[in-house]
Design a protein around this motif. Structure first.
Motif, short mmCIF file in Angstrom:
data_model
loop_
_atom_site.label_atom_id
_atom_site.label_comp_id
_atom_site.label_asym_id
_atom_site.label_seq_id
_atom_site.Cartn_x
_atom_site.Cartn_y
_atom_site.Cartn_z
N ILE A 30 1.03 -1.29 -0.36
CA ILE A 30 -0.07 -0.19 0.49
C ILE A 30 0.80 1.37 0.23
O ILE A 30 1.84 1.38 0.98
CB ILE A 30 -0.59 0.12 1.32
N THR A 39 -3.01 5.34 11.22
CA THR A 39 -2.12 4.42 9.89
C THR A 39 -1.85 3.70 9.31
O THR A 39 -1.99 1.98 9.23
CB THR A 39 -3.58 5.44 8.88
N GLU A 99 -1.75 0.51 11.51
CA GLU A 99 -2.19 -0.74 11.43
C GLU A 99 -2.48 -1.59 10.34
O GLU A 99 -3.14 -2.59 10.82
CB GLU A 99 -4.07 0.59 11.98
N PHE A 100 -1.85 -0.74 9.14
CA PHE A 100 -1.56 -1.21 7.85
C PHE A 100 -0.15 -2.63 8.23
O PHE A 100 -0.65 -4.13 8.11
CB PHE A 100 -1.13 -0.25 7.11
N GLN A 101 0.56 -1.78 9.00
CA GLN A 101 1.09 -3.04 8.76
C GLN A 101 1.05 -4.34 10.27
O GLN A 101 1.55 -5.49 9.92
CB GLN A 101 2.17 -2.48 9.82
N PHE A 126 0.28 -5.70 5.88
CA PHE A 126 0.40 -5.06 4.81
C PHE A 126 1.65 -3.85 3.85
O PHE A 126 2.10 -4.71 5.27
CB PHE A 126 -0.12 -3.94 4.40
N VAL A 168 3.74 -0.93 3.68
CA VAL A 168 3.63 0.36 3.32
C VAL A 168 4.65 0.52 3.30
O VAL A 168 5.57 0.60 3.34
CB VAL A 168 3.28 0.73 4.72
N HIS A 173 -9.33 3.17 8.02
CA HIS A 173 -8.79 2.64 6.48
C HIS A 173 -8.36 1.55 6.32
O HIS A 173 -8.26 0.94 4.94
CB HIS A 173 -7.43 3.66 6.71
N VAL A 174 -7.75 0.32 7.08
CA VAL A 174 -8.07 -0.87 6.49
C VAL A 174 -8.96 -1.55 6.04
O VAL A 174 -8.74 -2.42 5.27
CB VAL A 174 -7.18 -1.59 8.19
N GLN A 185 -9.13 -3.11 2.65
CA GLN A 185 -9.80 -4.39 2.73
C GLN A 185 -11.39 -4.53 1.57
O GLN A 185 -11.56 -4.97 0.54
CB GLN A 185 -10.11 -5.25 3.47
#
Ligand code: UD1
Length: 344
Positions: free
Chosen positions: A4, A17, A20-22, A26, A28, A245-246, A250
């Motif tokens: 992402i 954010t 949270e993605f990591q 994901f 990043v 955002h996650v 998705q």
């Protein structure tokens, strides 16, 4: 691991954010020009997640810089676009700077997505597009009013640019998240809001006052038509906001029942007055806050809060954290910043 690209990923909402993605697995890639952020935030992210994201110092409004990032990351599955100027007052003083940065930014992102075949985008929008709504809470179908400031107008125009682009390109899918008022910090106090200069927003000004950086908090107006006369907002925990955002990404990747442009309110669904924020802060911190009632701030609306049922139902997302814990996290973060200064 799905990759992402997060523009503005060093900033306040961006950094939470990225965490949270990591944490959701994901990879990043951050793009940030550090104009309103500090590179040390990368260490905070690493301390929480154990992993430093890939970082490019680049300006989204500069097509050459952004082209280079995209050309090296054609394998990204989605973009989350935060990078933008956000100070309402400054936007009134420097409208062209705001239009140049925020509008050129979204144009560059959309055109690079098309060029590189990346179809998914989450865009940072704002409840500012509703202005002072006649009927509360606001739903995503509430009327969009004339923007009160150039900043607000950049969000409104960006949403229009996205919507027009999607009409001409059925390969692109976008979710715009209309944030209400993000506050608080990560519970580890490793990352949080880092205002440069005098903060405009309520929470950082309040915690800076409590720690002794500012002398006094001005409560802007106690003659509004609200239960205690002070203005009402929907204060959303920044980590809860980050998680929205996650789930949005998705949803874009799953594509189940997806329409190519979707808009969601991201708030708690509850309005809180400025005085309630002050009192809650005093209760959770045990500190006495030095504040005074001042006149209304120009351009402020009286009250707004979100109807979040669409995000609840379609994204399966709901704000979790209490206002008390959220304000406490902002205070812990302010104390951590003070500690860092002492240790320097
Ligand atoms: C504004 C923007 C919002 C933007 C956000 C980020 C509008 C209508 N809102 O939110 O879109 O995303 O900034 O910068 O354009 N207050 C005080 N004393 C202070 C500071 C604030 O009493 O020192 C009060 C304000 O009058 C307001 C509330 O606290 O009632 C929240 O203010 P603030 O944190 O600045 O956010 P908004 O103005 O709601």
């Amino acid at each position: 691991m799905e990759k992402i690209i997060v523009t503005g990923g060093i900033g306040y909402i961006g950094s939470h954010t990225v965490v949270e993605f990591q944490s959701a697995g994901f990879e990043v890639v951050i793009v940030d020009n550090l104009s309103n952020s500090d590179i040390k935030v990368l260490d905070g992210i690493k301390n929480i997640t154990g992993k430093k994201p890939i970082f490019y110092k680049a300006d989204v409004s500069d097509i050459h810089e952004i082209e280079e990032v995209f050309s090296k990351n054609k394998d990204a599955v989605a973009i989350v676009h935060f990078a933008a100027f956000k100070a309402v007052g400054e936007s009134v003083q420097k409208p062209l700077m705001y239009y140049q940065n925020n509008i050129q930014g979204i144009i560059n992102i959309l055109s690079q997505m098309q060029k590189n075949g990346i179809s998914n985008l989450v865009f940072s929008s704002s409840c500012t597009v509703y202005g002072q709504a006649k009927s509360l809470p606001v739903t995503e179908d509430s009327p969009i009013l004339k923007a009160e400031s150039p900043y607000g107008n950049t969000k409104k125009i960006s949403e229009e640019i996205i919507s027009d682009t999607l009409k001409s390109d059925d390969k692109l899918n976008v979710i715009s998240l209309r944030y209400f008022n993000p506050i608080g910090a990560h519970h580890t106090a490793e990352i949080g809001e880092l205002p440069i200069g005098i903060p405009n927003n309520l929470l950082p000004f309040l915690t800076q006052t409590a720690i002794g950086i500012r002398e006094k908090l001005s409560v802007f107006g106690n003659d509004y038509n609200t239960h205690d006369g002070t203005a009402i907002r929907d204060y959303i925990n920044v980590v809860d906001l980050a998680k929205a955002h996650v789930v949005s990404i998705q949803r874009l990747l799953e594509k189940k029942n997806l329409t190519n442009y979707e808009v969601f309110n991201i708030g708690t669904g509850k309005g809180t007055s400025v005085m309630e924020i002050v009192k809650t802060f005093e209760a959770v911190s045990g500190e006495k806050l030095n504040y005074q009632i001042a006149k209304r701030r120009e351009g402020d609306i009286e009250q707004i809060w979100a109807d979040t049922s669409k995000a609840n139902e379609i994204l399966g997302w709901k704000a979790q954290e209490s206002l008390e814990n959220t304000i406490k996290s902002a205070w812990e973060w302010e104390k951590r910043l003070a500690q860092r200064k002492v240790n320097k």
